[in-house]
Design an enzyme around this catalytic site. Structure first.
Site, PDB file in Angstrom:
ATOM      1  N   ASN A  67       0.801  -1.234   0.000  1.00 14.79           N
ATOM      2  CA  ASN A  67       0.000   0.000   0.000  1.00 14.79           C
ATOM      3  C   ASN A  67       0.832   1.282   0.000  1.00 14.79           C
ATOM      4  O   ASN A  67       0.337   2.362   0.332  1.00 14.79           O
ATOM      5  CB  ASN A  67      -0.997   0.022   1.166  1.00 14.79           C
ATOM      6  CG  ASN A  67      -2.166  -0.898   0.904  1.00 14.79           C
ATOM      7  OD1 ASN A  67      -3.117  -0.521   0.222  1.00 14.79           O
ATOM      8  ND2 ASN A  67      -2.072  -2.135   1.382  1.00 14.79           N
ATOM      9  N   GLY A  69       1.899   2.731  -2.642  1.00 16.17           N
ATOM     10  CA  GLY A  69       1.546   3.542  -3.814  1.00 16.17           C
ATOM     11  C   GLY A  69       2.187   3.021  -5.098  1.00 16.17           C
ATOM     12  O   GLY A  69       2.263   3.750  -6.092  1.00 16.17           O
ATOM     13  N   THR A  72      -0.361   2.826  -8.097  1.00 14.84           N
ATOM     14  CA  THR A  72      -0.734   4.193  -8.478  1.00 14.84           C
ATOM     15  C   THR A  72       0.376   4.815  -9.327  1.00 14.84           C
ATOM     16  O   THR A  72       0.114   5.362 -10.405  1.00 14.84           O
ATOM     17  CB  THR A  72      -0.969   5.050  -7.209  1.00 14.84           C
ATOM     18  OG1 THR A  72      -1.900   4.354  -6.371  1.00 14.84           O
ATOM     19  CG2 THR A  72      -1.498   6.417  -7.543  1.00 14.84           C
ATOM     20  N   ASP A  90       1.911  -8.824  -8.139  1.00 14.79           N
ATOM     21  CA  ASP A  90       0.792  -9.418  -7.389  1.00 14.79           C
ATOM     22  C   ASP A  90      -0.186 -10.204  -8.264  1.00 14.79           C
ATOM     23  O   ASP A  90      -1.159 -10.771  -7.759  1.00 14.79           O
ATOM     24  CB  ASP A  90       0.083  -8.406  -6.464  1.00 14.79           C
ATOM     25  CG  ASP A  90      -0.513  -7.238  -7.215  1.00 14.79           C
ATOM     26  OD1 ASP A  90      -0.548  -7.286  -8.451  1.00 14.79           O
ATOM     27  OD2 ASP A  90      -0.952  -6.272  -6.546  1.00 14.79           O
TER      28      ASP A  90
HETATM   29  N1  LIG Z   1       1.109   9.607  -2.391  1.00 14.79           N
HETATM   30  C1  LIG Z   1      -0.049   9.140  -1.912  1.00 14.79           C
HETATM   31  N2  LIG Z   1      -0.719   9.825  -0.971  1.00 14.79           N
HETATM   32  C2  LIG Z   1      -1.879   9.365  -0.452  1.00 14.79           C
HETATM   33  N3  LIG Z   1      -2.454   8.199  -0.831  1.00 14.79           N
HETATM   34  C3  LIG Z   1      -1.842   7.465  -1.762  1.00 14.79           C
HETATM   35  C4  LIG Z   1      -0.606   7.876  -2.346  1.00 14.79           C
HETATM   36  N4  LIG Z   1      -0.240   6.945  -3.248  1.00 14.79           N
HETATM   37  C5  LIG Z   1      -1.195   5.988  -3.215  1.00 14.79           C
HETATM   38  N5  LIG Z   1      -2.161   6.293  -2.321  1.00 14.79           N
HETATM   39  C6  LIG Z   1      -3.343   5.498  -1.991  1.00 14.79           C
HETATM   40  O1  LIG Z   1      -2.903   4.396  -1.208  1.00 14.79           O
HETATM   41  C7  LIG Z   1      -3.657   3.227  -1.511  1.00 14.79           C
HETATM   42  C8  LIG Z   1      -2.716   2.127  -1.956  1.00 14.79           C
HETATM   43  O2  LIG Z   1      -2.097   2.515  -3.180  1.00 14.79           O
HETATM   44  P1  LIG Z   1      -1.589   1.456  -4.213  1.00 14.79           P
HETATM   45  O3  LIG Z   1      -1.007   2.209  -5.349  1.00 14.79           O
HETATM   46  O4  LIG Z   1      -2.670   0.481  -4.526  1.00 14.79           O
HETATM   47  O5  LIG Z   1      -0.465   0.740  -3.356  1.00 14.79           O
HETATM   48  P2  LIG Z   1       0.404  -0.565  -3.646  1.00 14.79           P
HETATM   49  O6  LIG Z   1       0.274  -0.911  -5.094  1.00 14.79           O
HETATM   50  O7  LIG Z   1       1.788  -0.179  -3.263  1.00 14.79           O
HETATM   51  O8  LIG Z   1      -0.126  -1.623  -2.729  1.00 14.79           O
HETATM   52  C9  LIG Z   1      -4.652   3.648  -2.596  1.00 14.79           C
HETATM   53  O9  LIG Z   1      -5.861   3.946  -1.972  1.00 14.79           O
HETATM   54  C10 LIG Z   1      -4.032   4.895  -3.190  1.00 14.79           C
HETATM   55  O10 LIG Z   1      -4.994   5.766  -3.726  1.00 14.79           O
HETATM   56  N1  LIG Z   2      -3.571 -13.237  -4.018  1.00 11.40           N
HETATM   57  C1  LIG Z   2      -3.278 -12.040  -3.566  1.00 11.40           C
HETATM   58  O1  LIG Z   2      -3.238 -11.099  -4.332  1.00 11.40           O
HETATM   59  C2  LIG Z   2      -2.954 -11.854  -2.112  1.00 11.40           C
HETATM   60  C3  LIG Z   2      -3.457 -12.723  -1.207  1.00 11.40           C
HETATM   61  C4  LIG Z   2      -3.166 -12.526   0.114  1.00 11.40           C
HETATM   62  C5  LIG Z   2      -2.342 -11.495   0.511  1.00 11.40           C
HETATM   63  N2  LIG Z   2      -1.844 -10.636  -0.412  1.00 11.40           N
HETATM   64  C6  LIG Z   2      -0.972  -9.541   0.052  1.00 11.40           C
HETATM   65  O2  LIG Z   2      -0.520  -8.755  -1.016  1.00 11.40           O
HETATM   66  C7  LIG Z   2       0.524  -7.956  -0.504  1.00 11.40           C
HETATM   67  C8  LIG Z   2       1.392  -7.460  -1.624  1.00 11.40           C
HETATM   68  O3  LIG Z   2       0.658  -6.706  -2.540  1.00 11.40           O
HETATM   69  P1  LIG Z   2       0.568  -5.101  -2.378  1.00 11.40           P
HETATM   70  O4  LIG Z   2       1.969  -4.602  -2.311  1.00 11.40           O
HETATM   71  O5  LIG Z   2      -0.139  -4.678  -3.614  1.00 11.40           O
HETATM   72  O6  LIG Z   2      -0.204  -4.807  -1.138  1.00 11.40           O
HETATM   73  C9  LIG Z   2       1.255  -8.834   0.500  1.00 11.40           C
HETATM   74  O7  LIG Z   2       1.479  -8.106   1.677  1.00 11.40           O
HETATM   75  C10 LIG Z   2       0.286 -10.012   0.742  1.00 11.40           C
HETATM   76  O8  LIG Z   2       0.045 -10.250   2.109  1.00 11.40           O
HETATM   77  C11 LIG Z   2      -2.151 -10.810  -1.691  1.00 11.40           C
END
Ligand SMILES: Nc1ncnc2c1ncn2[C@@H]1O[C@H](COP(=O)(O)OP(=O)(O)O)[C@@H](O)[C@H]1O
Ligand SMILES: NC(=O)c1ccc[n+]([C@@H]2O[C@H](COP(=O)(O)O)[C@@H](O)[C@H]2O)c1
Length: 255
Positions: A67, A69, A72, A90
Site C-alpha cells: 500500500n 503507492g 498508483t 501481485d
Molecule cells: N502519495 C499518496 N498519498 C496518499 N495516498 C496514496 C498515495 N499513493 C497511493 N495512495 C493510496 O494508497 C492506496 C494504496 O495505493 P496502491 O497504489 O494500490 O499501493 P500498492 O500498489 O503499493 O499496494 C490507494 O488507496 C491509493 O490511492
Molecule cells: N492473491 C493475492 O493477491 C494476495 C493474497 C493474500 C495477501 N496478499 C498480500 O498482497 C501484498 C502485496 O501486494 P501489495 O503490495 O499490492 O499490497 C502482500 O502483503 C500479501 O500479504 C495478496
C-alpha cells in the site's frame, strides 16, 4: 515446324488472347504463391529485424511496502510513457491452497515462495526478446506501427521485486516507496485482498515480514531511489516521471 514456333512464343512472352490462356493462369498462380510467401514470412522477418536492430529498452522497477503507492505510480507512468507496459508481481501469487501457514497460523503470503517467480521472469524475458511484439499481442500498439528508433519501457511493480536476484539484476532504474507503520496499517485495513487479511495479520505477519524483506533487499542492491509515499501523489508521480523522462531523452540521444 508449326508446333516449334508456338513453344518459342510462350518462352518469350504470351501472345494468346482470351480467358482460357494457360500462361496467364500460371502467372497468376505464381503471383499468388509469391504473395502468400511474403505474408507468411513478413512477421518473422520483422521480428528478426527487431531482435537484431539497435532497439532501445528501459526496465524500471517500482517496489515498496504494501500500500505504499506502487500501482498508483506504475499506472501513472504507463499512461505518460509511450510504448510502455506494466508487469505486476501481485498477479503471480500462488493459489491459496499451496501457500503454507506459519507457527502463528498466518498464511505466508509475504515471501518469494508464495509467488510464481519463474512465470513472472518468463514474462519479462518475453518482453525483452521482442517488446514491440509483446505490446502488440496485448493490444497496446498498432499492428503496423513503425519500430524504427523506438524506445520501449517496461515497468515492473511489486513488493518483492528487488528481493529476487535475477529480476533485480535486470532493472535499469529502481524506485522504492516507503510509508510509516501507522499509515501503512491504515491503508492496508481499507483494502480487501483475496483471501481477506485475518485479524492481527498486519501486526503479526505483514509488518514484521516487511522489515525482514527490506533488510534482505538492502543486502542485494544499493542502487535504489527511496520515495516518500507520504508526499502528495502529484508530487511523487511528477518527480519520478521527470527522472525517467530525462533518462529516455539521454538514451534517445545516443546513436
Ligand atoms: N502519495 C499518496 N498519498 C496518499 N495516498 C496514496 C498515495 N499513493 C497511493 N495512495 C493510496 O494508497 C492506496 C494504496 O495505493 P496502491 O497504489 O494500490 O499501493 P500498492 O500498489 O503499493 O499496494 C490507494 O488507496 C491509493 O490511492
Ligand atoms: N492473491 C493475492 O493477491 C494476495 C493474497 C493474500 C495477501 N496478499 C498480500 O498482497 C501484498 C502485496 O501486494 P501489495 O503490495 O499490492 O499490497 C502482500 O502483503 C500479501 O500479504 C495478496
Amino acid at each position: 515446324m508449326r508446333p516449334r514456333a508456338e513453344t518459342s512464343d510462350r518462352e518469350e512472352g504470351c501472345t494468346c488472347v482470351g480467358k482460357q490462356c494457360g500462361c496467364l493462369l500460371v502467372k497468376r498462380e505464381l503471383l499468388l504463391l509469391f504473395f502468400c510467401y511474403f505474408l507468411i514470412t513478413r512477421d518473422s522477418r520483422q521480428q528478426f529485424c527487431r531482435e537484431h536492430s539497435q532497439m532501445k529498452t528501459l526496465i524500471v522497477g517500482v517496489g515498496g511496502v504494501t500500500n505504499g503507492g506502487k500501482s498508483t505510480l506504475s499506472q501513472f507512468l504507463h499512461q505518460k510513457i509511450h510504448n510502455s507496459c506494466i508487469i505486476a508481481q501481485d498477479t503471480y501469487f500462488k493459489d491459496d491452497c499451496v501457500v503454507p501457514v506459519d507457527s502463528n497460523g498466518f498464511k505466508q503470503y509475504d515471501t518469494l515462495d508464495a509467488l510464481h517467480m519463474e512465470k513472472m521472469m518468463k514474462e519479462v524475458y518475453c518482453w525483452r526478446k521482442d517488446p514491440h511484439e509483446f505490446l502488440r499481442q496485448r493490444g497496446l500498439i498498432a499492428k503496423n506501427a513503425s519500430t524504427d528508433d523506438e524506445l520501449y519501457v517496461l515497468i515492473v511493480e511489486g513488493f518483492l521485486i528487488f528481493n529476487h536476484r535475477p529480476l533485480n539484476e535486470m532493472f535499469d532504474m529502481r524506485y522504492f516507496l516507503e510509508i510509516p507503520y501507522d499509515i501503512c496499517k491504515k491503508r492496508r485495513s481499507m483494502r480487501v485482498y483475496a483471501p481477506p487479511d485475518p485479524p492481527n495479520y498486519f501486526d503479526g505477519y505483514v509488518w514484521p515480514m516487511y522489515i525482514q524483506n527490506r533488510k534482505e533487499m538492502e543486502i542485494i542492491t544499493s542502487e535504489i531511489v527511496f520515495l516518500d509515499g507520504l508526499k502528495p501523489k502529484d508530487e511523487v508521480l511528477a518527480a519520478v516521471y521527470e527522472d525517467i523522462r530525462q533518462e529516455i531523452a539521454r538514451l534517445q540521444g545516443q546513436s
